[in-house]
Design an enzyme around this catalytic site. Structure first.
Site, PDB file in Angstrom:
ATOM      1  N   HIS A  29       0.785  -1.202   0.098  1.00 49.81           N
ATOM      2  CA  HIS A  29       0.139   0.057  -0.040  1.00 49.81           C
ATOM      3  C   HIS A  29       0.889   1.112   0.202  1.00 49.81           C
ATOM      4  O   HIS A  29       0.668   2.278   0.927  1.00 49.81           O
ATOM      5  CB  HIS A  29      -0.989   0.062   1.319  1.00 49.81           C
ATOM      6  CG  HIS A  29      -0.360  -0.419   2.593  1.00 49.81           C
ATOM      7  ND1 HIS A  29       0.758  -0.066   2.999  1.00 49.81           N
ATOM      8  CD2 HIS A  29      -0.997  -1.316   3.353  1.00 49.81           C
ATOM      9  CE1 HIS A  29       0.827  -0.665   4.139  1.00 49.81           C
ATOM     10  NE2 HIS A  29      -0.252  -1.441   4.403  1.00 49.81           N
TER      11      HIS A  29
ATOM     12  N   ASP B 294      -5.891  -3.954   0.312  1.00 52.02           N
ATOM     13  CA  ASP B 294      -5.779  -4.071   1.713  1.00 52.02           C
ATOM     14  C   ASP B 294      -6.977  -4.007   2.379  1.00 52.02           C
ATOM     15  O   ASP B 294      -7.328  -3.291   3.215  1.00 52.02           O
ATOM     16  CB  ASP B 294      -5.042  -2.864   2.116  1.00 52.02           C
ATOM     17  CG  ASP B 294      -4.580  -2.725   3.718  1.00 52.02           C
ATOM     18  OD1 ASP B 294      -4.652  -3.742   4.343  1.00 52.02           O
ATOM     19  OD2 ASP B 294      -4.253  -1.755   4.214  1.00 52.02           O
TER      20      ASP B 294
END
Length: 389
Positions: free
Chosen positions: A195, A268
């Site tokens: 991320h 995520d």
């Protein structure tokens, strides 16, 4: 009017999800979150180790693999976690066992996030060296604990959810990425940065690739489509780690997609209950948002030349390079398949998409157990209509 021509794609891979089982099943479980994944065209996921108990031993890893046997529609692979020295030995045991084929890599948290799985900093070199020896990717959550602590010390009065982006600043991520790349350079490890959310982080990965280091990265849809401006409407539903950034960072992520610096888009996916999120103390709300079901329609909308945000257009410059369905396949199938050695064949299971279907995202129609989405009311174009063998 002529019927829409359906598009057929390989079942997508989301290489970063939290399905919350075992131990956190009030938020989600393998069954509920797999339903969400399949509805969003994702047929393979790589699940993170921060469950309760965490997947830092062969025993817990084996239990998660066994639990996943009941899931027939989605292939669930698992990351192994390391926080203490004994987990290095556990990883060696896992490597020598038949369970290894279910392991997609090792996950290291440089600072605390959900589950408090921060690795002892003195073990980072050993962990990178072992992953290099085993020839597997080490996935790093890159935030620097000292920088985060300094930010907290400088703003002791912080209380609003928007302060979350100040307390975990871009510099924290940038410093941790620099350290991770240095470790990858020293040990020859395949480093995958999870991320990635900052402009400087993209520059560092770009430089590492020019140096021909084994460095790859992913970006999350919430960092592509949301910015700090969205705290105003989302409140704690927009709280995640790393946090939302300003538009200049989102613009840099899209530029990284356009020039190939970004290897994967991964969600995520991290569900929490609405009760947990709707706290009177915003900074104590858990970090994480669901996203596995909405990733593909959001990306298909951009591929259709539109923008899904209620404002109708981005507040930042998207590169002129045309984002296409082929890019989605590259970022959400081909690259994660290669990086994590998943051995997926595009032929066995495919998804069918109606690229012209226009619809509005509403949590009541989605499948994650948590029952909410940060994209409530967003208008998207493109929808999964079936899965074929």
């Amino acid at each position: 009017m002529p019927a829409t021509t359906l598009i057929t794609l390989p079942g997508l891979i989301d290489c970063h999800v939290h399905f919350r089982e075992p131990g956190l099943t009030q938020k989600g479980d393998m069954e509920s979150e797999s339903r969400a994944a399949k509805a969003g065209g994702v047929l393979t996921v790589c699940e993170m180790p921060n469950t309760i108990p965490p997947a830092v031993t062969t025993e817990v890893f084996a239990d998660k693999v066994k639990r996943a046997e009941r899931i027939k529609d989605v292939d669930i692979r698992f990351f192994f976690g390391i926080t203490a020295s004994e987990h290095l030995e556990e990883l060696k045991q896992l490597y020598a066992s038949p369970l290894w084929k279910r392991c997609s890599g090792v996950k290291l948290y440089f600072d605390h996030s959900t589950g408090n799985q921060k690795i002892d900093g003195s073990l980072l070199g050993e962990a990178f060296a072992l992953c290099a020896k085993l020839n597997i990717a080490v996935v790093c959550h890159c935030e620097d604990p000292e920088t985060n602590q300094e930010a907290r010390d400088q703003k002791p009065e912080a209380s609003e959810v928007a302060d979350h982006s100040i307390l975990r600043p871009p510099e924290s991520e940038d410093i941790a990425i620099e350290r991770a790349i240095a470790l990858a350079r020293t040990h020859g490890t395949h480093l995958h940065i999870a991320h990635l959310s900052t402009m400087q982080g993209i520059e560092q990965v770009r430089a590492a690739k020019s140096e021909e280091l084994k460095v790859t990265c992913e970006v999350a849809p919430h960092h592509l489509f949301l910015t700090v401006d969205d705290y105003q409407t989302l409140g704690t539903l927009g709280k995640m780690n790393p946090p939302l950034r300003t538009s200049e960072h989102a613009e840099a992520l899209w530029a990284g997609i356009a020039d190939g610096t970004v290897d994967c888009i991964a969600t995520d996916h991290a569900p929490h209950t609405l009760q947990e999120k709707k706290t009177d103390e915003p900074l104590k709300a858990p970090s994480g948002v669901p996203g596995v079901e909405t990733m593909l329609p959001l990306l298909l909308t951009v591929a259709a030349g539109k923008w899904p945000h209620p404002g109708g257009k981005p507040k930042y410059q998207i590169p002129n390079t045309k984002f296409s369905v082929d890019d989605i396949v590259r970022l959400c199938f081909e690259n994660p398949n290669r990086i994590f050695r998943l051995g997926k064949d595009a032929a066995p299971q495919k998804i069918q998409i109606d690229p012209e279907a226009e619809w509005t995202i509403h949590a009541k129609n989605l499948h994650s157990k948590c029952g909410w989405t940060p994209y409530e009311g967003w208008k998207v174009t493109g929808r999964v209509v079936g899965v074929t063998e």
